[in-house]
Motif scaffolding. Sequence first.
Motif, short mmCIF file in Angstrom:
data_model
loop_
_atom_site.label_atom_id
_atom_site.label_comp_id
_atom_site.label_asym_id
_atom_site.label_seq_id
_atom_site.Cartn_x
_atom_site.Cartn_y
_atom_site.Cartn_z
N GLU A 19 49.69 39.41 34.10
CA GLU A 19 50.24 40.67 34.59
C GLU A 19 49.37 41.86 34.21
OE1 GLU A 19 52.58 40.51 36.77
OE2 GLU A 19 52.65 38.34 36.42
N ALA A 20 48.72 41.79 33.05
CA ALA A 20 47.82 42.88 32.66
C ALA A 20 46.62 42.95 33.60
CB ALA A 20 47.36 42.68 31.22
N LEU A 21 46.07 41.80 33.94
CA LEU A 21 44.92 41.78 34.84
C LEU A 21 45.29 42.22 36.25
CD1 LEU A 21 43.21 38.43 33.72
CD2 LEU A 21 42.42 40.76 33.26
N SER A 40 37.66 34.43 34.15
CA SER A 40 37.35 34.46 35.58
C SER A 40 37.61 35.83 36.21
CB SER A 40 38.17 33.40 36.32
OG SER A 40 39.56 33.61 36.12
N ASP A 41 38.03 36.79 35.40
CA ASP A 41 38.33 38.13 35.92
C ASP A 41 37.38 39.14 35.28
OD1 ASP A 41 39.71 40.84 36.08
OD2 ASP A 41 41.12 39.61 37.23
N PRO A 42 36.76 40.00 36.08
CA PRO A 42 35.80 40.97 35.52
C PRO A 42 36.44 41.97 34.55
CG PRO A 42 36.25 41.44 37.84
CD PRO A 42 36.84 40.10 37.55
N LYS A 43 37.77 42.10 34.59
CA LYS A 43 38.45 43.02 33.68
C LYS A 43 38.65 42.42 32.29
CE LYS A 43 42.21 44.89 35.39
NZ LYS A 43 43.39 45.24 36.23
N GLN A 44 38.45 41.10 32.16
CA GLN A 44 38.71 40.44 30.88
C GLN A 44 37.44 40.20 30.08
OE1 GLN A 44 40.50 36.53 31.15
NE2 GLN A 44 40.46 36.21 28.95
N ARG A 45 37.54 40.43 28.78
CA ARG A 45 36.46 40.09 27.85
C ARG A 45 37.08 39.31 26.70
NH1 ARG A 45 34.29 42.85 23.42
NH2 ARG A 45 35.54 44.67 23.92
#
Length: 213
Positions: A19-21, A40-45
């Motif tokens: 939900e955050a992504l 797999s999401d560019p917003k995640q590190r």
Amino acid sequence: MKIVVFGATGMVGQGALREALLDPAVDSVVTVGRSAMAVSDPKQRHVVHADFGDLSPIASQVADADACFYCMGLTSAGLTEAEYTPVTHDYALEAARVVGGTYVYVSGEGANAESSTMWARVKGRTENELLALDRRVFVVRPGFIQPLHGITSRTRIYRYLYRWSSWLFPVLRKAAPKFVTTTENLGRAMVALAKGATPAVKVLRSDEINRLA
């Protein structure tokens, strides 16, 4: 907005991360774990860190967060209180010490510092200590959680129970709304808190989680 998630590989953590992504108000999600995690999401590190009892080495990467979701947990079955306490209490307090922003602690229905049941007592004590901090803190106390969107528990017995009882969810939702939510609603409620929602209570049960979602 930057959100830090502890326990992102667990069932609740997967829901919170999803939900955050998905939320356009969230620009960055930092997940913290002891081992590598597929991203797999560019917003995640993802940050790999071994000692959750001391987060000082990664403080520079999480201190500026707008919110922290503490979703780490483990089953109390077969554990002593000394074995159960670090993940449930000690690491949660260390995360609150280091990570900035709104802090959301995932507890459980029945948590009570005065309980004779070990897990409930430890979680209740953790809740009390977190809520006493001079910062914006919320506790979510889900009861029965229906996993959605392919999310599963890492605990084998829980996976079995969720598969076996999935047909009961519509009945439970109507008969006992205070005790039933979904990974989607729980994640959405946590993101809403991160975005500044101000519910009337600091400890949210399943019905309040669903309303906020």
